[in-house]
Scaffold this motif. Structure first.
Motif, PDB file in Angstrom:
ATOM      1  N   GLU A 124      45.807  93.409  73.938  1.00  0.00           N
ATOM      2  CA  GLU A 124      45.626  92.549  75.101  1.00  0.00           C
ATOM      3  C   GLU A 124      44.184  92.083  75.293  1.00  0.00           C
ATOM      4  O   GLU A 124      43.853  91.498  76.320  1.00  0.00           O
ATOM      5  N   GLN A 126      41.416  89.481  74.452  1.00  0.00           N
ATOM      6  CA  GLN A 126      41.376  88.117  73.926  1.00  0.00           C
ATOM      7  C   GLN A 126      40.308  88.002  72.833  1.00  0.00           C
ATOM      8  O   GLN A 126      39.254  88.627  72.935  1.00  0.00           O
ATOM      9  N   TYR A 128      44.101  87.125  71.636  1.00  0.00           N
ATOM     10  CA  TYR A 128      45.244  87.957  71.310  1.00  0.00           C
ATOM     11  C   TYR A 128      45.639  87.781  69.840  1.00  0.00           C
ATOM     12  O   TYR A 128      45.427  86.732  69.240  1.00  0.00           O
ATOM     13  N   ASP A 200      50.046  84.793  76.595  1.00  0.00           N
ATOM     14  CA  ASP A 200      50.729  84.214  75.438  1.00  0.00           C
ATOM     15  C   ASP A 200      52.138  84.775  75.385  1.00  0.00           C
ATOM     16  O   ASP A 200      52.327  85.997  75.298  1.00  0.00           O
ATOM     17  N   ASN A 294      50.172  89.680  76.356  1.00  0.00           N
ATOM     18  CA  ASN A 294      50.332  89.330  74.934  1.00  0.00           C
ATOM     19  C   ASN A 294      51.743  89.643  74.452  1.00  0.00           C
ATOM     20  O   ASN A 294      52.126  90.804  74.339  1.00  0.00           O
ATOM     21  N   GLN A 296      52.824  88.001  71.549  1.00  0.00           N
ATOM     22  CA  GLN A 296      52.869  87.546  70.162  1.00  0.00           C
ATOM     23  C   GLN A 296      53.433  88.649  69.271  1.00  0.00           C
ATOM     24  O   GLN A 296      53.212  89.833  69.523  1.00  0.00           O
TER      25      GLN A 296
END
Length: 331
Positions: A124, A126, A128, A200, A294, A296
């Protein structure tokens, strides 16, 4: 080929049943006595009632059957009491697998639908980066914890059961109701976001999950775990923008809820749910899901090893989903 699909009356399960039929399989839909069969009307479907709360009952119910494939999609995503997540998602999976093993069922492949939520809020900082299978799961919801415990149980039987675990991110599409609530809110001119720090998020259309499940069934891979998304990363405004486009751009008031306020709202809603006995969409698990920044995930192993190629980017998936909502008069 004979296939058993648990959770067949659910959102993803009903699409799995349709694909099994399309592939000419002898398809058995596992349901509960109270399950709706609204999306299970094809006369070729064979129904079987399974009690996942008891290994003994399952052995009796499954006795006399021989399945080549099993896709275990049954489970719960929202519960009034935390114990219910573990009772359904963890213990239900254990009971089913132990029953299959006790019956010496000659399963060619067992596919378990888990979730990206087993990893919780990690990576988490950045910028990410995608969550990978090399990361250590740190689930922050009872849903994620219950799914992880089921995964860990499967790891203990990998020598006796050929399985693959799929970990989809947020699944959407026709028949799904959580994202529908977001679309309905936008139609009513209100759009919500949570937190002021970049988030994200990822999506996967239901038919891409189905694609991955059937690739997994036919794969030579064993004991592997794969993330599923459409391969792209989005922000919440992207989903809202696409929904608005399909609704012919209604005016929308976009409101951003601070994390601290969300904590209060979900705590109150969760308490009210326990007092009334009615499950709330805004609960303590939902707080952690919305707070997470996050989402992703790395789908390259699924591409390389399963041959998975997502066919529905968010733009196309939202279009198809919104068309279905309109056809069914949901919107």
């Amino acid at each position: 080929m004979k296939i058993l699909i648990t959770g067949a009356s659910g959102f993803i399960g009903s699409f799995l049943v349709e694909e099994a039929l399309r592939q000419g399989m002898e398809t058995w839909a596992a349901v509960r006595p109270t399950s709706s069969r609204k999306y299970l009307t094809d006369p070729r479907i064979n129904f079987i009632e399974l009690d996942l709360s008891s290994q003994e009952h399952l052995q009796a119910q499954l006795g006399g059957h021989r399945f080549d494939y099993v896709v275990h999609a049954a489970g719960v995503t929202k519960c009034l009491h935390a114990d219910d997540f573990y009772r359904s998602n963890t213990e239900g999976t254990k009971h089913l697998v132990n029953a299959l093993l006790a019956l010496q069922m000659p399963i060619r492949k067992f596919v378990y639908l888990s979730s990206l939520s087993v990893f919780g809020a990690i990576r988490e900082q950045q910028p990410y980066s995608p969550i990978t299978d090399a990361d250590t799961p740190q689930p922050n919801t009872h849903y994620g914890k219950s799914k992880l415990l089921a995964e860990q149980f499967l790891d203990t039987v990998k020598e006796r059961l050929p399985f693959i675990i799929l970990r989809p991110t947020g699944v959407y599409g026709p028949r799904e109701k959580d994202y529908y609530m977001m679309a309905k809110s936008i139609k009513n001119h209100t759009d919500f976001a949570v937190g002021f720090r970049r988030q994200d998020i990822t999506f996967v259309y239901v038919q891409d999950v189905v694609q991955a499940a059937f690739l997994a069934l036919k794969s030579d891979e064993m004991g592997k775990k794969y993330f599923l998304s459409d391969g792209h990363t989005y922000q919440s405004a992207d989903f809202s923008r696409l929904v608005r486009k399909e609704l012919v751009n209604p005016w929308v008031l976009r409101m951003v809820c601070p994390i601290w306020l969300l904590r209060i709202i979900t705590a109150v809603a969760d308490r009210w749910a326990h007092l009334t006995g009615k499950i709330s969409a805004l609960n303590n698990d939902k707080y952690h899901i919305l707070r997470q920044r996050n989402w992703q995930c790395d789908i390259q192993p699924a591409i390389d090893q399963l041959g998975y190629h997502p066919q529905f980017p968010l733009k196309e998936g939202v279009k198809l989903t919104m068309e279905w909502y309109r056809q069914q008069h949901w919107l």
